[in-house]
Every structure is written in structure tokens, then in C-alpha cells.
Design a protein around this motif. Structure first.
Motif, mmCIF file in Angstrom:
data_model
loop_
_atom_site.group_PDB
_atom_site.id
_atom_site.type_symbol
_atom_site.label_atom_id
_atom_site.label_comp_id
_atom_site.label_asym_id
_atom_site.label_seq_id
_atom_site.Cartn_x
_atom_site.Cartn_y
_atom_site.Cartn_z
ATOM 1 N N VAL A 1 5.989 13.783 2.311
ATOM 2 C CA VAL A 1 7.227 14.395 1.814
ATOM 3 C C VAL A 1 7.515 13.927 0.385
ATOM 4 O O VAL A 1 7.860 14.729 -0.494
ATOM 5 N N TYR A 2 7.382 12.609 0.144
ATOM 6 C CA TYR A 2 7.640 12.086 -1.195
ATOM 7 C C TYR A 2 6.634 12.624 -2.209
ATOM 8 O O TYR A 2 6.980 12.879 -3.369
ATOM 9 N N TYR A 3 5.381 12.818 -1.776
ATOM 10 C CA TYR A 3 4.378 13.368 -2.693
ATOM 11 C C TYR A 3 4.740 14.803 -3.073
ATOM 12 O O TYR A 3 4.612 15.205 -4.237
ATOM 13 N N LEU A 4 5.200 15.583 -2.099
ATOM 14 C CA LEU A 4 5.595 16.958 -2.374
ATOM 15 C C LEU A 4 6.753 17.016 -3.364
ATOM 16 O O LEU A 4 6.728 17.791 -4.327
ATOM 17 N N LEU B 1 8.721 17.215 -9.018
ATOM 18 C CA LEU B 1 9.385 16.507 -10.115
ATOM 19 C C LEU B 1 8.412 15.892 -11.103
ATOM 20 O O LEU B 1 8.816 15.488 -12.199
ATOM 21 N N GLY B 2 7.168 15.761 -10.742
ATOM 22 C CA GLY B 2 6.154 15.278 -11.674
ATOM 23 C C GLY B 2 6.263 13.819 -12.047
ATOM 24 O O GLY B 2 5.890 13.433 -13.158
ATOM 25 N N THR B 3 6.739 12.977 -11.135
ATOM 26 C CA THR B 3 6.821 11.552 -11.461
ATOM 27 C C THR B 3 5.453 10.878 -11.409
ATOM 28 O O THR B 3 5.336 9.691 -11.717
ATOM 29 N N ASN B 4 4.421 11.635 -11.050
ATOM 30 C CA ASN B 4 3.076 11.068 -11.003
ATOM 31 C C ASN B 4 2.410 11.007 -12.370
ATOM 32 O O ASN B 4 1.316 10.475 -12.496
ATOM 33 N N ARG B 5 3.069 11.548 -13.391
ATOM 34 C CA ARG B 5 2.470 11.549 -14.720
ATOM 35 C C ARG B 5 2.287 10.121 -15.227
ATOM 36 O O ARG B 5 3.208 9.316 -15.205
ATOM 37 N N GLY B 6 1.105 9.834 -15.692
ATOM 38 C CA GLY B 6 0.807 8.510 -16.226
ATOM 39 C C GLY B 6 0.458 7.476 -15.185
ATOM 40 O O GLY B 6 0.261 6.310 -15.517
ATOM 41 N N ILE B 7 0.384 7.859 -13.914
ATOM 42 C CA ILE B 7 0.053 6.919 -12.841
ATOM 43 C C ILE B 7 -1.333 7.278 -12.309
ATOM 44 O O ILE B 7 -1.496 8.313 -11.642
ATOM 45 N N PRO B 8 -2.348 6.472 -12.591
ATOM 46 C CA PRO B 8 -3.677 6.736 -12.035
ATOM 47 C C PRO B 8 -3.657 6.612 -10.504
ATOM 48 O O PRO B 8 -3.005 5.727 -9.959
ATOM 49 N N ASN B 9 -4.349 7.509 -9.849
ATOM 50 C CA ASN B 9 -4.463 7.495 -8.384
ATOM 51 C C ASN B 9 -3.070 7.440 -7.743
ATOM 52 O O ASN B 9 -2.723 6.507 -7.015
ATOM 53 N N PHE B 10 -2.299 8.489 -7.995
ATOM 54 C CA PHE B 10 -0.911 8.515 -7.540
ATOM 55 C C PHE B 10 -0.816 8.483 -6.016
ATOM 56 O O PHE B 10 0.139 7.935 -5.464
ATOM 57 N N ILE B 11 -1.778 9.067 -5.313
ATOM 58 C CA ILE B 11 -1.708 9.095 -3.846
ATOM 59 C C ILE B 11 -1.746 7.676 -3.280
ATOM 60 O O ILE B 11 -0.931 7.302 -2.435
ATOM 61 N N ALA B 12 -2.693 6.859 -3.747
ATOM 62 C CA ALA B 12 -2.766 5.474 -3.280
ATOM 63 C C ALA B 12 -1.539 4.691 -3.724
ATOM 64 O O ALA B 12 -1.004 3.858 -2.977
ATOM 65 N N TYR B 13 -1.078 4.949 -4.949
ATOM 66 C CA TYR B 13 0.117 4.285 -5.489
ATOM 67 C C TYR B 13 1.331 4.589 -4.613
ATOM 68 O O TYR B 13 2.086 3.680 -4.234
ATOM 69 N N LEU B 14 1.502 5.865 -4.265
ATOM 70 C CA LEU B 14 2.643 6.289 -3.471
ATOM 71 C C LEU B 14 2.564 5.745 -2.047
ATOM 72 O O LEU B 14 3.549 5.202 -1.529
ATOM 73 N N CYS B 15 1.407 5.892 -1.405
ATOM 74 C CA CYS B 15 1.271 5.436 -0.014
ATOM 75 C C CYS B 15 1.498 3.932 0.107
ATOM 76 O O CYS B 15 2.147 3.470 1.050
#
Length: 313
Positions: free
Chosen positions: A94-97, A103-117
């Protein structure tokens, strides 16, 4: 062996100006008799060292209670214990969606999926421990009134439940991190001290909130909103360093000292090669140890001070 009668009778003597001398004498005799036979008032708060020894002697009860509650938690669900892993995974989805795609808060974060999880799994450990600790006394009044044991067993046991759930989730998190391209390195060993320090921190918070929740029952309704606000400030799904680069120094300092953010960043540093040491606050391990000791010990003492009040009234 504690008993209420002699100690309680010893307290019946009036001490005011109109006190009956005979009654006062009987009370003194009863008090002396109780002291001679090693009797004390039932439920009287012991000293902190004695309390700690009693708590340590109940360590097997704490683990057994936590394991039994965890096993029973999902018995009514068709998927059973799978929900221990599915819940944080669905939260992460849900947060990834919302934050990653919309919202595009993943910009500038390498490997956002691992970062988020990693952020979701680690923060949920603290969130669940605090919420469960807040209700640990009020939801177990029957057990408290039926059995004599250090009441700190309950919030600590609920913290152990959340730790056990996290350990299941960490296995899945490891698979996610590896599947998204992160290598298995020696830094993964840092997961152990991070979890130990976070467990001490969470137990202290659970003890602190258990005492408050036992006196203010509405706190259990308020805490989810407080925790949600804390989550938004803890870099679960956005990079705090990106924001603090342009924020006033005092704001950056306050955000970087946030213990939830520190635990998130340390776990990401342990699991993700793309998170380097220069992205962590200076003296991060000293700060983490300080938070764990401060909150853990302060919460323990704060809870112990009201030991004789739990389950009364």
C-alpha cells in the motif's frame, strides 16, 4: 509468603488526636507479630532489586505466555500464522502504491522496494509493541487479580510477541532484499545487535505506556494517531536526508535523533549495500545504545513505581 491479614490489621490503628490507645496498642502488637513471622502486606511493592530478581525468575513464564498468545492470535483466520508475514507485506504494498508510484517519494532512493520494506517491517515492531503494551494491563485484569507475579511480565511478554513476529518477517525481508539485487555481506550480522537494542527500547516504551494506559483507558484509542504521526517523521517511505539537506539545522538535528529513524537506518545499513556509513548520523551506535538504555531503564522504573496499583479498584 505474603498475606493481607496481619499487615492490613496493623494499618487499622488510628493515629489522629482521637485515637483509641487500646486499638493503637493492638495494632502495634499485630505489626510486631507480622514482622516476627516475616509477613508483609499483600501486594506491597518490593524494592527494585527484589522486584528485578522476581521478574527474572518468571522469564520462562514470559516466553511461554508470549508463545501461547502468538499461536492463538491467528487461529481463527484461515491462513493462520501466514498473516504474521502477510500483514507487513500488504502494508508495504500500500505504501509503495501511494508514496512510491503516486507521490514519487522514491526519487533519489536506490532500491526503493528494499528501502521501503525494511522501514515498514522495522517500524511495525515498535508500533505493535507500544500499542500492545498500552493495553497489556487493562486487557489482562483477570489474570492480574487471579495470580501474583511481577506485573512487568505482561508488557515485556507483549514485546516478546512482537519480536517473535518480526523474526518471521525478517526471513521474508531477507528474501526481498536479495531478490531486489542486494548482495549477502558480512554487514548482515549487524541485524542481531540492532534487534537487541530495539527490543530493549520497545520494552521500555511498552512498560511506560502500560502504566499510563492502566490509568487512562482512552490512551489506547489515542495512541494509533500518535504512532502514525511518528511513522511519518521516521523515514519509513521517504529519505529524511533529502529533506534535512535544505532544512534548518535544529530541524535536521531533531529528525536525525529520532530513535525510530535510527533503527530504520541501521537496519537498512545492515541489509543494503546502497546505504553507506556516511548516510548515518555521527556516533550512531552510541546514540542507539543511549536511547535503548535510557528508555528501557526509565520505562522499567516508571512501571515499577506503580506496581501495587495495577488491578486495584
Amino acid at each position: 509468603m505474603d498475606t493481607a491479614e496481619p499487615g492490613a490489621a496493623a494499618n487499622q490503628g488510628a493515629e489522629g488526636p482521637g485515637a483509641d490507645p487500646a486499638a493503637a496498642g493492638r495494632s502495634a502488637d499485630l505489626a510486631a507479630l507480622a514482622a516476627a513471622h516475616g509477613l508483609a502486606v499483600s501486594g506491597e511493592r518490593p524494592s527494585l532489586p527484589v522486584y528485578t530478581r522476581r521478574l527474572w525468575s518468571r522469564r520462562h513464564f514470559i516466553v511461554a505466555f508470549a508463545t501461547a498468545r502468538l499461536t492463538a492470535m491467528y487461529t481463527a483466520a484461515r491462513l493462520g500464522q501466514i498473516w504474521q508475514v502477510m500483514t507487513p507485506l500488504l502494508n508495504a504494498a500500500v505504501y509503495y502504491l501511494i508514496f512510491g508510484l503516486l507521490l514519487g517519494t522514491n526519487r533519489g532512493i536506490p532500491n526503493f522496494i528494499a528501502y521501503l520494506c525494511t522501514g515498514v517491517f522495522v517500524f511495525q515492531f515498535t508500533q505493535s509493541a507500544v500499542l500492545a503494551g498500552t493495553r497489556s494491563i487493562t486487557d489482562n485484569l483477570g489474570l492480574i487479580r487471579a495470580l501474583h507475579f511481577p506485573r512487568a511480565c505482561l508488557p515485556i511478554a507483549f514485546t516478546v510477541i512482537q519480536l517473535q513476529q518480526l523474526l518471521f518477517s525478517m526471513a521474508v525481508l531477507g528474501v526481498i532484499v536479495l531478490a531486489t539485487g542486494e548482495p549477502l555481506t558480512v554487514r548482515w550480522l549487524l541485524v542481531v545487535p540492532v534487534l537487541l537494542l530495539q527490543s530493549a527500547f520497545n520494552a521500555g516504551l511498552a512498560l511506560f505506556m502500560a502504566r499510563i494506559g492502566s490509568k487512562t483507558t482512552d490512551m489506547a484509542q489515542l495512541m494509533p494517531f500518535v504512532i502514525r504521526t511518528w511513522m511519518y517523521l521516521s523515514g519509513v517511505f521517504w529519505s529524511v536526508s533529502t529533506f534535512t539537506a535544505h532544512a534548518p539545522k535544529w530541524v535536521a538535528t531533531m529528525l536525525n535523533l529520532n530513535p525510530a529513524l535510527i533503527f530504520n537506518d541501521l537496519m537498512r545499513y545492515a541489509l543494503m549495500q546502497s546505504v553507506t556509513a556516511d548516510l548515518l548520523p555521527r556516533h550512531v551506535w552510541e546514540i542507539t545504545l543511549g536511547w535503548s538504555l535510557l528508555v528501557g531503564l526509565a520505562g522499567y522504573v516508571f512501571f515499577w513505581q506503580a506496581e501495587e496499583e495495577y488491578g486495584r479498584g
